[in-house]
Design a protein around this motif. Sequence first.
Motif, short mmCIF file in Angstrom:
data_model
loop_
_atom_site.label_atom_id
_atom_site.label_comp_id
_atom_site.label_asym_id
_atom_site.label_seq_id
_atom_site.Cartn_x
_atom_site.Cartn_y
_atom_site.Cartn_z
N TYR A 119 0.93 -0.89 0.19
CA TYR A 119 -0.14 -0.07 0.40
C TYR A 119 0.94 1.34 0.05
O TYR A 119 1.94 1.17 0.75
N GLY B 59 1.44 5.65 0.19
CA GLY B 59 1.00 6.32 0.09
C GLY B 59 1.95 7.97 -0.12
O GLY B 59 2.74 7.83 0.76
N GLU C 201 -0.65 8.66 6.96
CA GLU C 201 -1.95 8.16 6.83
C GLU C 201 -2.62 7.02 5.90
O GLU C 201 -3.36 6.58 5.90
N GLU C 202 -2.72 7.55 4.23
CA GLU C 202 -2.91 7.15 3.26
C GLU C 202 -2.13 5.65 3.23
O GLU C 202 -3.08 5.12 3.15
N ASP D 138 -3.83 3.23 5.25
CA ASP D 138 -5.91 3.02 5.56
C ASP D 138 -5.40 2.76 3.80
O ASP D 138 -5.63 2.84 2.76
N LYS D 139 -5.58 0.58 4.07
CA LYS D 139 -5.29 -0.46 3.08
C LYS D 139 -7.16 0.11 2.40
O LYS D 139 -7.15 -0.48 0.92
N GLU D 140 -8.08 0.21 3.00
CA GLU D 140 -9.21 0.64 1.96
C GLU D 140 -9.71 1.71 1.06
O GLU D 140 -10.05 1.81 0.13
N HIS D 141 -8.64 2.53 1.87
CA HIS D 141 -8.73 4.04 1.35
C HIS D 141 -8.09 4.59 0.01
O HIS D 141 -7.60 5.38 -0.68
N CYS D 142 -6.40 3.70 0.17
CA CYS D 142 -5.26 4.87 -0.11
C CYS D 142 -4.94 4.64 -1.98
O CYS D 142 -5.88 3.67 -2.19
N THR E 117 -6.17 15.82 8.20
CA THR E 117 -6.15 14.83 6.92
C THR E 117 -6.83 15.33 6.33
O THR E 117 -7.32 15.11 4.64
N PRO F 51 -10.62 10.62 0.76
CA PRO F 51 -10.07 11.49 1.37
C PRO F 51 -8.21 10.81 0.99
O PRO F 51 -7.98 12.41 1.99
N TYR F 52 -8.02 10.73 0.13
CA TYR F 52 -6.90 11.39 -0.23
C TYR F 52 -6.26 11.37 -1.55
O TYR F 52 -5.11 10.96 -2.82
#
Length: 718
Positions: free
Chosen positions: A223, A225, A229-230, A233-237, A617, A626-627
């Motif tokens: 993952y 980033g 934070e990114e 964040d495995k669900e949203h990176c 963030t 979010p990213y």
Amino acid sequence: MATWIWYPGDFEVWLGNIFNNRRTERGAMFPPFWKQDSHWVTVEFSKAFVLEREEKVTIACEGQFNLMLDGKLQLVMPHVLHVENRERTLPPLRSVQFTVPAGEHQLNLKVWNQSTPPALYIKGDTIHSDSSWLATYEDKIWIDENGVAHGSGIYVPAACWCFNQIDTPPSGYRLERERREAVCCDEIATDGADGTEGTLYDFGKETFGYLRIEGLRGSVHIYYGESREEALDKEHCETLDRLVCCDKIATGGTVGADGLLGSKAFRYVYVEKEAGSSYDGVYMEYEYAPIDKARSGSFECSDPLLNRIWEVGAYTMDLTTREFFMDGIKRDRWTWSGDAIQSYLMNYYLRFDNECVKRTIRQLRGKDPVTAHVNTIMDYTFYWFKSVYDYYLYTGDVDFVREIYPKMRTLINYVRSRTNGEGMAEGQPDDWIFVDWVDFPMHKRGALCFEQLLYCEALTAMAACAEVLYEHPLDNPPQGSIDTTDYAADHDIFYMEAHNLMCRVDDTFWDEERHAYLHALEDGELNTQVTKFPNMFAILYDLVEDDRKREITEHVLLNKQVDDITTPYMRFYELAALCQMGMQKEVLQEMRGYWGGMLQEGATTFWEKYNPEERGTQHLAMYGRPYGKSLCHAWGASPVYLLGRYYLGVKPLKPGYEEYEVRPSLGGLQWMRGAVPTPFGLIRVEVDGDDIRVDSDGGTGWLVKPNGERIKIEPTKR
């Protein structure tokens, strides 16, 4: 010197397709939504010459080819030459040795290649492939029963660049790489009973390249980033890779060098091992365009914060300068004309990598017929025209203007075909009217004043380029090449169209009471919203007189009631317009607050957008994700241009800096020094209070002092 040659623009179209289709979102391929062209699959190359004696030449082609001498097909059997580069086996080259008899001859080679641009390399004692050869994709030649060719095609000078050896064909082009290690890593505790373990690697700052995993045994999830934070964040990176163990993967070697892991933008990488898996180490191969530091621009001053802003801006530009000028290195990874024109301008004050400028201009334009605006965006089409003339002004490269002008004409005719009854550019259902990402309500319907000013500048660029070609005709045009363009007539037509359009803009949009250009004309009704966009471009493009510029500055650009610009993209133009109005002190404070604010938030490169009101963030989010925001975006590097152009004060007065001006402005600084690259070397400027020193490697310059005194600058003898 022998060099590989191909049909003009084909290399850029082919490379651009590879470049623009590397984008992924969470592992899914994400191609551009505009038309992607292909290279011509069959190209004929031609050259006439006279030999005093017979000559043996080596001929190599990317693709299959045949050879004609004096219009007669030669029965030659090429052999296959395999070429290795550092990453992959290239498509096979076909080569042959051929003896050309003494005398006057015409050599024609027809090359077919479906996968990469047909390219030719010939090397002999006197015969060699270069830009003096002609090329055509439509030869209109037929061969009779005696093997003799008849007919003729429309030829143009062949293209070439830096591929000067038989084993360095165009299809092998790639950027440089070097190994880099993470500066630290953290073991991350994972939830659940699946036995997974993870490590977060920090490479210290935003970077770009290829992750490598040494000694992998088993399966890992990766993952990426731009922020910690990114990556976690495995669900949203935005970007990730999954390497699943099978017979062909994870054999204990280095994974990534085999092409399994594509290039990514990141600072942090979180590697999570599945149960029973292991690896020996992680590093990256940093990918970059070569830099000639001895010929690069520089800036240093009495303000440490401004020095840091310039350094981070330069690094942002270097990361986004790749095969082409890219917008954001994490998310889009595409070439966008609006982003690119700013990259060009920054480049002229930083690296002067003009090959990248030409590649990007060619790739953005693509091939005829024109079926949509550049990137489907009307404003981006207009920027494309201006970028061509800007390139000529900074480089003096007439040959490029001559090459690209036919495509300028077909594109401007497409624009003209879509104007309204008043001759104004108005968005059609299949057009994207961008302008900027805005945080306030702004309709983009009808004829926007902003678009008319850009259209006016595009027409002006057409007129200027036509004038260049009228004043620089080819003395000896290559035999077989055809150019019937009446450049003088083109100049007059486009000049008058620009003049008439500006008159209509003044009559339609200028409001005497508000001292501003109004927003748009929608269905015959005037939209009276005032925004900074058209008004600052009226100043920047010098479309209005000085009195009106002062009105606009006071009543629009400095008016707190007019909505603020929050993207570096349009802040670039806003601050440039203010600098043109002599407000360097105020702009310096803006740079300290805006770009300094990003640094205060921990930025190591400059962002796609910055809002000082956001916290934590919130700075990472965009597009409802979010990213989604790019934390390394080309248009964020504006200070590189602003400091070179308006503080060091260097600009070309004649194409290629044959004549130039230095009008330095400290803007409240105590001292500054820097250099600006040009075709002949550097222009160096030092200002310490009232003491100004300028020296140059070439050209004729004029130092304009704050009191208006003009002093001639002669090149420095070294």
